[in-house]
Design a protein around this motif. Structure first.
Motif, mmCIF file in Angstrom:
data_model
loop_
_atom_site.group_PDB
_atom_site.id
_atom_site.type_symbol
_atom_site.label_atom_id
_atom_site.label_comp_id
_atom_site.label_asym_id
_atom_site.label_seq_id
_atom_site.Cartn_x
_atom_site.Cartn_y
_atom_site.Cartn_z
ATOM 1 N N LEU A 3 -10.626 84.712 -14.439
ATOM 2 C CA LEU A 3 -11.346 83.745 -13.315
ATOM 3 C C LEU A 3 -10.601 84.188 -12.106
ATOM 4 C CD1 LEU A 3 -13.043 81.348 -12.434
ATOM 5 C CD2 LEU A 3 -10.821 80.131 -12.768
ATOM 6 N N VAL A 4 -11.550 84.684 -11.299
ATOM 7 C CA VAL A 4 -10.795 84.911 -9.840
ATOM 8 C C VAL A 4 -10.998 83.659 -8.942
ATOM 9 C CG1 VAL A 4 -11.080 86.347 -7.792
ATOM 10 C CG2 VAL A 4 -11.412 87.229 -9.937
ATOM 11 N N HIS A 5 -12.381 83.082 -8.714
ATOM 12 C CA HIS A 5 -12.774 81.793 -8.429
ATOM 13 C C HIS A 5 -13.704 81.174 -9.062
ATOM 14 C CE1 HIS A 5 -12.234 84.477 -4.557
ATOM 15 N NE2 HIS A 5 -11.027 83.877 -4.678
ATOM 16 N N SER A 6 -13.840 79.642 -9.236
ATOM 17 C CA SER A 6 -14.737 79.038 -9.876
ATOM 18 C C SER A 6 -16.018 78.491 -8.992
ATOM 19 C CB SER A 6 -13.910 77.894 -10.757
ATOM 20 O OG SER A 6 -13.473 76.982 -9.844
ATOM 21 N N ALA B 25 -10.115 88.012 -2.320
ATOM 22 C CA ALA B 25 -9.929 87.967 -3.855
ATOM 23 C C ALA B 25 -8.759 89.057 -4.213
ATOM 24 C CB ALA B 25 -11.211 88.213 -4.465
ATOM 25 N N GLN B 26 -7.913 88.589 -5.032
ATOM 26 C CA GLN B 26 -6.886 89.389 -5.499
ATOM 27 C C GLN B 26 -7.223 90.235 -6.742
ATOM 28 O OE1 GLN B 26 -4.221 89.915 -3.380
ATOM 29 N NE2 GLN B 26 -5.633 88.796 -2.208
ATOM 30 N N ARG C 97 -3.889 84.240 -13.494
ATOM 31 C CA ARG C 97 -5.344 83.927 -13.576
ATOM 32 C C ARG C 97 -5.839 83.553 -15.184
ATOM 33 N NH1 ARG C 97 -8.124 88.899 -10.752
ATOM 34 N NH2 ARG C 97 -7.191 89.810 -12.241
#
Lengths: 414, 230
Positions: free
Chosen positions: A62-65, A155-156, A49
């Protein structure tokens, strides 16, 4: 030692430790290691990530944008007891998020089973009562999901989807009382300005029991650590539910609806279908099976971390080393934090530090000395005044929620 | 990737430094608050960086479908940052959840085909597994099989309305703004057909439009005509 400034965002406890000089903490490779491993030990299908810069935030993981989902690097918890606003994690579910808010237009509406519906500007809200403060931990239900075994979709996260802040606002009940809640009221539903992309996706709404909503604890907050809420943490208004998981802390709060019925329909999804735990004593299940009954996730189980060492660190033998960390729970109050430096065979009681309130991170420290060179496992175990003790092994559930097993850190002693 | 795409606009400078006036109070909670100065601006605006992660290229038919369907509601990192080693069954049920729980516009054959593709590029499956071949075969896309062209249905099934509104910008530009920009362009229809089928970014900002490969020429023309009339 009394040092109020210690808890302000600028002061680094690690720096403090270095300045103190008396105690030997070996030159630690840990921060450099953390800087290259943004996954913090979590393997992913797509690799590492990246660190990213978002508005009002320092570089976060960043997990998701789209929508933004950012995790706090764990090293931040070694900086200060209060998590700085620019390092506080960010979590959205739906991608249609507000990117512009005009306080001349912003209104909080209070409706449903009330005597009088309200449309409040932020200014009106601020002048309704004297503001109050609470220091409280916001931890994501899925914090540490990446360590779930067997692995689950979602989400990891590693351990950085949490933070401790001083929230400023007015009690939720002030507003509910002003609107006049029906005696038949059962739930209060909270909705924010974030919306689904397609109309077929449920909106993100959360419910609190009417008794809980009318208790003194939940706040409608506009302030975070003495500033306006950062945009991505829910500006201009956020629901604060001390002792409860972050999923209830609705951001960009725009609508409060009192229900005198059950909460049902498409938009009850994030309350009644997602964020569920098996409804049994351990809130857990054997991997691969399904629970007969589920219930919504609610309060924080007792949890603790070591913040000034991490996996792979090299520490000297036969020298006093002061270990430091944090513990927190649902507000019952931390009783003991015990440390083991021999992989859990024997435990030593640490000293608890300054108490910023029962919902806050509670600091602890303990000077230890490693008798032998070689590999060592340092563990931390907290208990609370309600008789809860962190379990040695993590239990499992489908959502990878509510991890709170004893943390172990493997180090080298030279 | 540029970090500069992310910034915050305030109409007046934020007042900081007041932090230092906050005193750590006793453990009563909630406690009486210390006042702090907040910003005196009324409009606060942010702009967000675009996603830089894209789906791994593959010859499997599920790839084109995923390009089109899996970026409507969220960025690709939702998929990219999942655990390694998940099998075809696990990925297929993850895709099924998108349709079942979140109303993703995909049918059963899309689900199987996308699940097969994702389990090959991210999980344990191999392109030549018989089960992957089987799941990829059945792809008759929902939009390809539409015989009568109904613009409203196309807009919904392809998720266009999630990102575009007639009058205002959502993720993508307002259809009115697009119509305005191309009103003097005699070649507008064919340009927009290309944009719809191939997606892209940079013409209107940093956000990307997913390629809509399964929208055929006739359908894309109907969509372009509809948009240009706004």
């Amino acid at each position: 030692m009394i040092d109020n400034k210690k808890h302000l965002v600028q002061k680094s406890r690690r720096q403090f430790l270095r300045n103190a000089g008396a105690l030997a903490l070996g030159v630690s490779p840990l921060r450099s290691l953390a800087a290259t491993d943004n996954n913090e030990g979590v393997s992913l299908a797509g690799g590492m990530r990246p660190l990213v810069k978002y508005p009002e935030k320092r570089d976060l993981i960043l997990v998701h944008s789209r929508p933004p989902h950012l995790e706090t690097p764990f090293s931040v918890f070694n900086e200060s007891l209060i998590t700085p606003n620019d390092a506080f994690y960010v979590r959205y579910h739906l991608a249609n998020i507000p990117t512009e808010i005009d306080l001349n237009k912003y209104k909080l509406s209070v409706n449903g089973a009330v005597k009088k519906t309200l449309q409040l500007s932020l200014q009106e809200l601020k002048s309704m009562a004297d503001p109050v403060d609470v220091v409280a931990v916001n931890q994501c239900s899925g914090n540490s999901r990446g360590y779930s075994l067997p692995r689950v979709f979602g989400a990891q996260l590693s351990n950085g989807a949490m933070g401790n802040a001083r929230w400023t606002g007015i009690p939720l009940r002030t507003v509910l009382e002003k609107a006049g809640v029906s005696p038949e009221a059962m739930y209060v539903i909270f909705n924010g300005l974030d919306k689904p992309v397609l109309p077929t996706t449920p909106d993100f709404k959360k419910a609190l029991n009417i008794d809980h909503a009318l208790s003194p604890e939940p706040l409608l907050a506009w302030g975070m650590n003495g500033e306006d809420l950062p945009f991505l943490n829910g500006y201009p208004l956020k629901l604060i539910v001390p002792g409860y998981f972050g999923t209830y802390w609705v951001k960009h709060l725009s609508e409060i609806t009192v229900l005198d019925t059950e909460f049902t329909g498409q938009d009850s999804y994030f309350m009644n279908t997602a964020y569920q735990l098996p409804d049994n004593d351990c809130l857990c299940i054997t991997p691969g099976s399904t629970a007969d009954k589920n219930r919504p996730i609610s309060t924080l189980p007792v949890r603790s971390f070591i913040t000034n060492i991490s996996a792979g660190d090299t520490l000297p033998s036969a020298k006093p080393i002061e270990l430091e960390g944090i513990a927190f729970d649902d507000g019952s109050g931390i009783k003991n934090v015990d440390i083991s430096i021999d992989g859990g065979m024997t435990w030593l009681a640490s000293t608890l530090g300054e108490n910023l309130g029962r919902y806050s991170f509670r600091p602890w420290k303990l000077a230890v000395s490693f008798p032998q060179k070689g590999n060592a496992i340092v563990m931390v175990r907290a208990s609370n005044k309600n008789g809860e003790v962190q379990p040695l092994r993590a239990t499992w559930n489908h959502g990878g929620y509510r991890r709170h097993a004893i943390e172990s850190v493997a180090i080298n002693v030279t | 990737m540029s970090n500069n795409t992310s910034f915050i606009t305030l109409l007046s400078p934020m007042i900081i430094g007041t932090l230092l006036t906050i005193v750590a109070l006793a453990c009563i909670s909630p406690s009486v608050s210390q006042p702090y100065a907040s910003t005196d601006t009324t409009i606060k605006k942010i702009s967000l960086p675009a996603s830089t992660i894209s789906l791994p290229v593959s010859k499997l038919p599920g790839y084109n479908l995923a390009l089109q369907k899996c970026t409507i509601c969220h960025s690709v990192d939702y998929i990219h940052h999942q655990p390694p080693g998940m099998d075809q069954k696990a990925w297929t049920s993850a895709v099924f959840k998108m349709q079942h729980s979140y109303g993703a516009p995909i049918n059963e054959s899309d689900i199987n085909s996308i699940g097969a593709y994702l389990s090959v590029v991210y999980g344990t499956a191999k392109t030549d597994d018989p089960k992957i071949i089987e799941a990829s075969k059945s792809t008759v896309s929902s939009s390809l099989s539409t015989e009568i062209i109904d613009v409203q249905v196309l807009l919904t099934n392809n998720g266009c309305t999630g990102c575009h509104d007639i009058n205002k910008k959502i993720v993508g530009p307002a259809f009115k703004s697009i119509a305005n920009k191309y009103k003097a362009d005699t070649d507008a229809i064919s340009k927009l057909v290309l944009s719809i089928q191939h997606g892209g970014s940079g013409k209107w900002g940093s956000m990307a439009m997913p390629p809509m490969m399964n929208v055929n020429n006739e359908q894309a023309e109907a969509l372009a005509e509809f948009i240009l009339k706004q």
